[in-house]
Design a protein around this motif. Structure first.
Motif, mmCIF file in Angstrom:
data_model
loop_
_atom_site.group_PDB
_atom_site.id
_atom_site.type_symbol
_atom_site.label_atom_id
_atom_site.label_comp_id
_atom_site.label_asym_id
_atom_site.label_seq_id
_atom_site.Cartn_x
_atom_site.Cartn_y
_atom_site.Cartn_z
ATOM 1 N N PRO A 36 25.084 -50.429 -24.352
ATOM 2 C CA PRO A 36 24.377 -49.188 -24.654
ATOM 3 C C PRO A 36 22.934 -49.491 -25.067
ATOM 4 O O PRO A 36 22.699 -50.416 -25.836
ATOM 5 C CB PRO A 36 25.144 -48.603 -25.838
ATOM 6 C CG PRO A 36 26.377 -49.402 -25.989
ATOM 7 C CD PRO A 36 26.250 -50.649 -25.206
ATOM 8 N N MET A 73 19.367 -54.527 -33.038
ATOM 9 C CA MET A 73 18.654 -53.276 -33.341
ATOM 10 C C MET A 73 19.394 -52.104 -32.725
ATOM 11 O O MET A 73 20.171 -52.281 -31.784
ATOM 12 C CB MET A 73 17.250 -53.300 -32.714
ATOM 13 C CG MET A 73 16.320 -54.298 -33.331
ATOM 14 S SD MET A 73 14.728 -54.196 -32.510
ATOM 15 C CE MET A 73 14.037 -55.759 -33.030
ATOM 16 N N THR A 74 19.100 -50.920 -33.230
ATOM 17 C CA THR A 74 19.606 -49.729 -32.554
ATOM 18 C C THR A 74 18.795 -49.572 -31.276
ATOM 19 O O THR A 74 17.674 -50.079 -31.179
ATOM 20 C CB THR A 74 19.408 -48.467 -33.414
ATOM 21 O OG1 THR A 74 18.005 -48.254 -33.558
ATOM 22 C CG2 THR A 74 20.047 -48.618 -34.792
ATOM 23 N N THR A 83 32.750 -53.433 -20.851
ATOM 24 C CA THR A 83 32.849 -52.293 -19.947
ATOM 25 C C THR A 83 33.212 -52.710 -18.536
ATOM 26 O O THR A 83 33.447 -51.879 -17.692
ATOM 27 C CB THR A 83 31.513 -51.532 -19.876
ATOM 28 O OG1 THR A 83 30.500 -52.480 -19.581
ATOM 29 C CG2 THR A 83 31.222 -50.827 -21.163
ATOM 30 N N ILE A 84 33.227 -54.009 -18.263
ATOM 31 C CA ILE A 84 33.604 -54.431 -16.919
ATOM 32 C C ILE A 84 35.107 -54.280 -16.789
ATOM 33 O O ILE A 84 35.865 -54.908 -17.509
ATOM 34 C CB ILE A 84 33.200 -55.878 -16.636
ATOM 35 C CG1 ILE A 84 31.690 -56.022 -16.788
ATOM 36 C CG2 ILE A 84 33.641 -56.300 -15.243
ATOM 37 C CD1 ILE A 84 31.189 -57.405 -16.526
ATOM 38 N N GLU A 85 35.511 -53.399 -15.884
ATOM 39 C CA GLU A 85 36.932 -53.123 -15.744
ATOM 40 C C GLU A 85 37.668 -54.320 -15.151
ATOM 41 O O GLU A 85 37.158 -54.989 -14.279
ATOM 42 C CB GLU A 85 37.132 -51.914 -14.818
ATOM 43 C CG GLU A 85 36.395 -50.687 -15.282
ATOM 44 C CD GLU A 85 35.841 -49.910 -14.101
ATOM 45 O OE1 GLU A 85 36.557 -49.770 -13.105
ATOM 46 O OE2 GLU A 85 34.683 -49.473 -14.198
ATOM 47 N N PRO A 91 29.245 -61.224 -21.993
ATOM 48 C CA PRO A 91 29.328 -60.594 -23.308
ATOM 49 C C PRO A 91 28.689 -59.211 -23.342
ATOM 50 O O PRO A 91 27.689 -58.995 -24.010
ATOM 51 C CB PRO A 91 28.563 -61.579 -24.193
ATOM 52 C CG PRO A 91 27.559 -62.187 -23.280
ATOM 53 C CD PRO A 91 28.120 -62.153 -21.887
ATOM 54 N N PHE A 92 29.257 -58.283 -22.636
ATOM 55 C CA PHE A 92 28.743 -56.923 -22.718
ATOM 56 C C PHE A 92 29.458 -56.174 -23.831
ATOM 57 O O PHE A 92 30.618 -56.431 -24.114
ATOM 58 C CB PHE A 92 28.961 -56.189 -21.398
ATOM 59 C CG PHE A 92 28.185 -56.781 -20.263
ATOM 60 C CD1 PHE A 92 26.809 -56.864 -20.327
ATOM 61 C CD2 PHE A 92 28.831 -57.263 -19.147
ATOM 62 C CE1 PHE A 92 26.087 -57.412 -19.281
ATOM 63 C CE2 PHE A 92 28.120 -57.813 -18.097
ATOM 64 C CZ PHE A 92 26.750 -57.894 -18.168
ATOM 65 N N ILE A 93 28.779 -55.231 -24.430
ATOM 66 C CA ILE A 93 29.349 -54.435 -25.506
ATOM 67 C C ILE A 93 29.599 -53.034 -24.965
ATOM 68 O O ILE A 93 28.733 -52.443 -24.335
ATOM 69 C CB ILE A 93 28.358 -54.345 -26.691
ATOM 70 C CG1 ILE A 93 28.003 -55.741 -27.193
ATOM 71 C CG2 ILE A 93 28.932 -53.475 -27.792
ATOM 72 C CD1 ILE A 93 29.132 -56.483 -27.836
ATOM 73 N N SER A 94 30.780 -52.524 -25.236
ATOM 74 C CA SER A 94 31.096 -51.185 -24.750
ATOM 75 C C SER A 94 30.399 -50.121 -25.578
ATOM 76 O O SER A 94 30.242 -50.250 -26.797
ATOM 77 C CB SER A 94 32.609 -50.964 -24.821
ATOM 78 O OG SER A 94 32.891 -49.611 -24.600
ATOM 79 N N ALA A 95 30.022 -49.050 -24.889
ATOM 80 C CA ALA A 95 29.416 -47.919 -25.601
ATOM 81 C C ALA A 95 30.422 -47.281 -26.556
ATOM 82 O O ALA A 95 30.045 -46.625 -27.528
ATOM 83 C CB ALA A 95 28.923 -46.883 -24.595
ATOM 84 N N GLN A 135 23.052 -52.457 -34.075
ATOM 85 C CA GLN A 135 22.840 -51.353 -33.128
ATOM 86 C C GLN A 135 23.569 -50.089 -33.562
ATOM 87 O O GLN A 135 23.265 -49.004 -33.088
ATOM 88 C CB GLN A 135 23.270 -51.772 -31.721
ATOM 89 C CG GLN A 135 24.732 -52.098 -31.648
ATOM 90 C CD GLN A 135 25.186 -52.365 -30.222
ATOM 91 O OE1 GLN A 135 24.781 -51.695 -29.302
ATOM 92 N NE2 GLN A 135 26.026 -53.378 -30.070
ATOM 93 N N TYR A 136 24.595 -50.256 -34.462
ATOM 94 C CA TYR A 136 25.379 -49.093 -34.893
ATOM 95 C C TYR A 136 24.819 -48.464 -36.176
ATOM 96 O O TYR A 136 25.404 -47.534 -36.715
ATOM 97 C CB TYR A 136 26.843 -49.496 -35.130
ATOM 98 C CG TYR A 136 27.522 -50.080 -33.908
ATOM 99 C CD1 TYR A 136 27.494 -49.405 -32.681
ATOM 100 C CD2 TYR A 136 28.189 -51.299 -33.971
ATOM 101 C CE1 TYR A 136 28.107 -49.935 -31.561
ATOM 102 C CE2 TYR A 136 28.816 -51.828 -32.854
ATOM 103 C CZ TYR A 136 28.774 -51.150 -31.653
ATOM 104 O OH TYR A 136 29.382 -51.665 -30.544
#
Lengths: 254, 216, 185, 358
Positions: A22, A221-222, B61-63, B71-75, B104-105
């Motif tokens: 995201p 970061m956001t 998020t990679i199905e 290392p992707f982070i899911s939304a 990021q959160y």
């Protein structure tokens, strides 16, 4: 009630959900490249070259023929393709680790030969895929997993400005650095991509568009903060603009 | 247990095992895997086991890409902070770098009272062997993640060579850390092969190795 | 068909045209329907140092392309002679550039033809044809090919701008043949 | 066109053009330079592609790109350069792309020397890149055989959708020998390259992707098993060798390339002396022609592997004979080319040894 269709997704992208985190700007850049290919009617005769890095799987996303290149070698792979298919559109899509570190030789020499290809270069000042290590483009003082105390120029040198460097190469035809941090800049970025593919269609030689991009996850970061950081920290070091335009304005029939 | 538990700690401290154990035992309904530091030994591989226990796993998020080291982070990773119906465990990556991901959160984290940040410690990991080392790593973690640690977990072990004495050795060191930082020892995890009647500090739990069974 | 089994090593300084001498022999052999292999020494040696090539010409299929024991050596300078004379088969022939090789004690079990090819080339007006004088001497000493066969190869090799060199090279060839004829008598 | 006298490197270049090569990408290295030099002149004359890349690494990736776009592609190099190309070769094998690689071998390891050698045997037959893959490899002994194999290799590469390597030593690259360039060869007919990512998706109505990445281990295993099936097909169909005077042989020399020619000279002398020597000459080195070692006559007491390397090919001979006969070895390294007399001496010492045993 009648509805009027005012927007639809570009045909330049497949139905696959993008694999990006995201807030990452890869999605916007993918969309812009795909839209331009579609709008210029090139999609059905384009070969894209995927690189290694976060965008390694973009062969799943672009709706055209794709070839996946070894780390850093995308411009060489693109050279191989373009030379045997000179009338097709060939582009590479590379990150800063891929292009500015391991693949520096390939991009420099492709520009040097004025290879008639378009390079989409996404610079987010960090290695995203491997977990946030220092890239050649990491800013001084920027903390990464391999520069835990912040990048130190005494031991790691200064960040590489790729567009400026390639501008010194006679073979480079069109070089522009853009950003996608707000709608206005997204529109400008799209114009740059249009210009780059235009240069290729007219067989005028090597074109590269460098994107200032973000990595909220590895920057810590956001998404909104990371866009602000791109503007406040990256753009001053990597100023936006056209670094080389060796096309002759007005000479469209050339 | 609070609504959200974030597990941090050096890689190899046993975070992922504990995340799985707690998720199964404590009727947690969401496990968020945001380990981008060492995606190889993570709990994602155990998705089926967890699903069978009513735990949904939020991951890449990679199905259908088992074994992926992208290392992707899911939304969806932010959902537990927003949706108060979710009881969640977050499995962070090792060292303070794993905590960076939490940043990021920041805008979504409103109810700090509902969140525990627990640090898993195994004193047989050379980077967290002394009181000083552990305190320094906790400070770095808090600094990078901009979030306060709220408790400790003693997970001192040498896998199936673990003995009761070793766990007590770990407890002696971790207790000093707890005292100096005014933090509670929330759990002690006891290797399932160790037969003991001793009660260690915090809530005592037997550790069943799910992750290692798949990998080692 | 003639029964031929010729193994020759041509050696000299880089620039003396030793590679070309060997190639002309191989080209001619190919035209004559014989089997042949030409192998150069390559690498740093060819850049200013000593250069040599070996040529095998045979009526049989050629197996090993390597020439450890030549029947003939052509030495355009002293280091080359020193290097290859010991390898020459007993009873073999050495053709030596006597302008650059003086005070040399030859083996007594070989035939030696001394050819002052540098001086002769200069008298023909071009030092560069010393190699063709040597080639003529070789032809006369071995009778491997008719002169006309070599001249045919010249016609194929020297084309375009180089065609004007044919006469000079033919003259050089004849001069070399004469030298050996005289030494035979 | 009758026989012409050509240098090995030039002859291979011309043979590639005759084999339908569309594009060459390479980088200079001794002792193969005459090959790109020849093509730099002749490819453009034929409206074909010649590119001198910035490195061997770039060159093989250009080959990878052009092969992915459906072209018949060639690169050439020598040992250290081939080492640099291994990554790209592995990618080509992984994404099943055809391509021809000529390796004019020189001495190693490291920068080594520039004299002829066969020390790339393991690099070629065991694969220098990552993963379970094989490269179809031929090691001809004469320019005629080399020229024919180079021509054929383009169709073989297309047929199997796999890289093909022609392994010759520096001597074959440098030597001149009469060759007939238009000899008839067996060309495999391969289907149209409907898989190529050639920018024709509009015409084709579907997208083509050239990819070796596969993150699901089970999918990747499946792909590997599919590749293995292809390699087994090559093992069944492409073992090539020549048996020379083996019918009554007491000792069989195993040698390939230039080494085999030298061994022929040795065998001729040995036979003149009444020693019954024969030879098995592998022409394909991967697949190794194990078939040649089945049902050898009972007269054979010993095998002798002879190489311009230190026992690399001997391992394959040992595997092929599977303990049935002793496998002796003679080799020179670093660019030293053995003389026939050395092989003769070795054979005599072995035969003598046997006599003592008896």
């Amino acid at each position: 009630m009648k509805t009027k269709r005012v927007y639809e997704p570009t045909k330049g992208l497949t139905e696959r959900a993008l694999s990006y985190c995201p807030g990452c700007t890869h999605g916007i850049i993918h969309k812009l490249v795909a839209e331009v290919l579609e709008e210029q009617g090139l999609l059905g005769e384009t070969i894209g070259v995927a690189s290694v890095g976060c965008s390694v799987m973009n062969y799943e996303f672009f709706n055209c023929d794709m070839q996946q290149a070894p780390h850093g070698r995308a411009p060489a792979v693109a050279t191989g393709i373009k030379r045997v298919k000179p009338d097709k559109t060939v582009f590479t899509y590379q990150g800063d680790g891929d292009l500015a570190s391991i693949g520096m030789a390939e991009v420099v020499h492709s520009a040097h030969r004025s290879e008639n290809i378009t390079v989409i270069f996404v610079n987010n000042a960090i290695y995203g895929m491997t977990g946030g290590q220092m890239a050649p483009t990491t800013l001084i003082g920027q903390k990464t997993s391999t520069s835990p105390e912040g990048r130190n120029q005494l031991t790691t040198g200064l960040p590489i400005r790729v567009s400026e460097m390639l501008a010194t190469i006679p073979g480079a035809t069109y070089l522009e650095r853009v950003s996608v941090h707000d709608p206005k800049h997204v529109r400008l970025a799209k114009k740059a991509i249009q210009k780059a593919f235009d240069v290729q269609t007219k067989k005028q030689g090597f074109s590269m568009i460098e994107f200032i991009s973000t990595c909220p996850v590895n920057w810590g970061m956001t998404p909104t903060d990371s866009l602000a950081w791109a503007v406040d920290s990256m753009i001053p070091y990597y100023p936006l603009g056209v670094y080389k335009d060796a096309t002759k304005p007005g000479d469209d029939d050339a | 247990m609070k609504r959200i538990t974030i597990l941090a700690g050096h890689y190899g401290s046993g975070k992922s095992e504990i995340a799985v154990n707690l998720a199964i035992e404590e009727s947690i309904n969401t496990l968020v895997d945001i380990d981008i530091v060492n995606p190889y030994f993570r709990s994602r591989a155990l998705r089926k086991l967890l699903n069978d226990h009513g735990v949904q796993v939020i991951e890449s998020t990679i199905e259908n890409s088992t074994g992926s080291d992208l290392p992707f982070i899911s939304a969806k990773g932010s959902h537990p902070f927003i949706n108060k119906d979710l009881r969640a465990i977050y499995d962070l990556g090792g060292t303070e770098l794993g905590a960076k991901v939490l940043m990021q959160y920041r805008d979504f984290i409103q109810d700090r009272e509902a969140i525990d940040l627990l640090v898993v410690i195994n004193v047989f990991r050379p980077e967290t062997a002394t009181v000083e080392q552990i305190i320094e790593s906790i400070k770095k973690l808090e600094d990078t993640g901009q979030i306060k640690v709220t408790g400790l977990i003693n997970n001192t072990n040498l896998m199936d060579e673990t003995t009761e004495v070793m766990i007590l050795q770990g407890e002696a060191i971790i207790a000093q850390v707890a005292e100096q930082l005014s933090l509670p020892i929330r759990y002690t995890f006891i290797e399932e092969t160790v037969k003991t009647k001793t009660h260690f500090m915090g809530e005592n739990k037997s550790l069943i190795r799910h992750v290692a069974k798949h990998w080692l | 068909m003639r029964n031929i089994e010729e193994k020759v090593i041509v050696a000299g300084f880089g620039g003396q045209g030793v590679m070309l001498m060997g190639q002309i022999l191989s080209y001619t052999a190919t035209e004559e329907g014989l089997n042949t292999v030409w192998i150069p020494s390559y690498g740093p040696e060819t850049r200013g140092g000593t250069a040599n090539c070996s040529v095998i010409i045979s009526s049989e299929m050629i197996n090993s392309p390597v020439v450890p024991v030549p029947n003939t050596i052509i030495a355009m300078n002293k280091p080359s002679l020193e290097k290859f004379e010991p390898k020459l088969t007993p009873g073999g022939t050495a053709l030596v550039n006597s302008d650059l090789i003086k005070d040399y004690t030859f083996r007594d079990d070989i035939i030696v033809y001394s050819v002052p090819c540098n001086a002769m080339a200069l008298s023909l007006g071009n030092l560069k044809v010393a190699n063709m004088i040597m080639l003529g001497a070789y032809l006369e000493s071995t009778h491997l090919f008719e002169v006309q066969a070599i001249e045919k190869t010249f016609n194929k090799l020297f084309v375009g701008d180089k065609a004007k060199l044919i006469t000079l090279n033919k003259n050089a060839l004849s001069a070399g043949i004469e030298v050996v004829k005289k030494q035979r008598i | 066109m009758g026989k012409v006298l050509m240098k090995g490197n030039e002859a291979m270049a011309l043979a590639a053009i005759k084999g339908g090569c569309d594009a060459f990408y390479g980088y200079p290295i001794t002792p193969q330079n005459e090959l790109p030099e020849y093509l730099s002149k002749h490819m453009p004359l034929q409206g074909k592609v010649f590119v001198q890349a910035e490195s061997e690494v770039a060159a093989i990736n250009m080959v990878y790109g052009a092969a992915g776009a459906g072209a018949r592609v060639l690169t050439s190099s020598s040992s250290p350069g081939i080492a640099l190309k291994q990554e790209g070769i592995s990618y080509m094998a992984g994404s099943e792309l055809p391509g021809v690689i000529i390796n004019v071998m020189r001495g190693g390891p490291g920068l080594g020397g520039i004299q002829p050698s066969q020390a790339d045997y393991n690099q070629i037959t065991r694969g220098g890149g990552n993963g379970d893959y094989h490269v179809l490899s031929f090691a001809p002994e004469s320019l005629q055989e080399t020229v024919n194999i180079v021509k054929e290799s383009f169709s073989l590469a297309d047929y199997y959708r796999n890289p093909v390597m022609i392994a010759v030593d520096g001597l074959i690259g440098q030597m001149m020998e009469p060759v007939e360039l238009d000899q008839e060869i067996n060309e495999k007919v391969s289907p149209e390259k409907t898989w190529a990512a050639n920018g024709e998706s509009a015409k084709r109505g579907k997208i083509n992707k050239i990819v070796s990445l596969s993150l699901d281990p089970y999918e990747l295993e499946k792909h590997n098993l599919k590749l293995q099936k292809k390699y087994h097909e090559m093992i069944a169909n492409e073992q090539r060798y020549e048996s020379i005077l083996t019918a009554d042989a007491e000792i069989i020399i195993v040698a390939y390339g230039t080494m085999a020619r030298i061994a022929r000279t040795a065998i001729k002398s040995l036979r003149e002396e009444g020693i019954k020597a024969g030879m098995i000459r592998p022409i394909s080195i991967w697949p190794f022609p194990s078939r040649a070692f089945k049902n050898l006559p009972t007269t054979v007491k010993t095998l002798l592997a002879v190489e311009m390397s230190l026992g690399q090919m001997r391992q394959d001979v040992v595997l092929s004979i599977n303990g049935q006969l002793p496998v002796e070895f003679y080799g020179r390294a670093g660019g030293v080319v053995p003389e026939a007399s050395e092989i003769i001496d070795k054979v005599k010492s072995i035969i003598g040894g046997h006599k003592n045993e008896n």
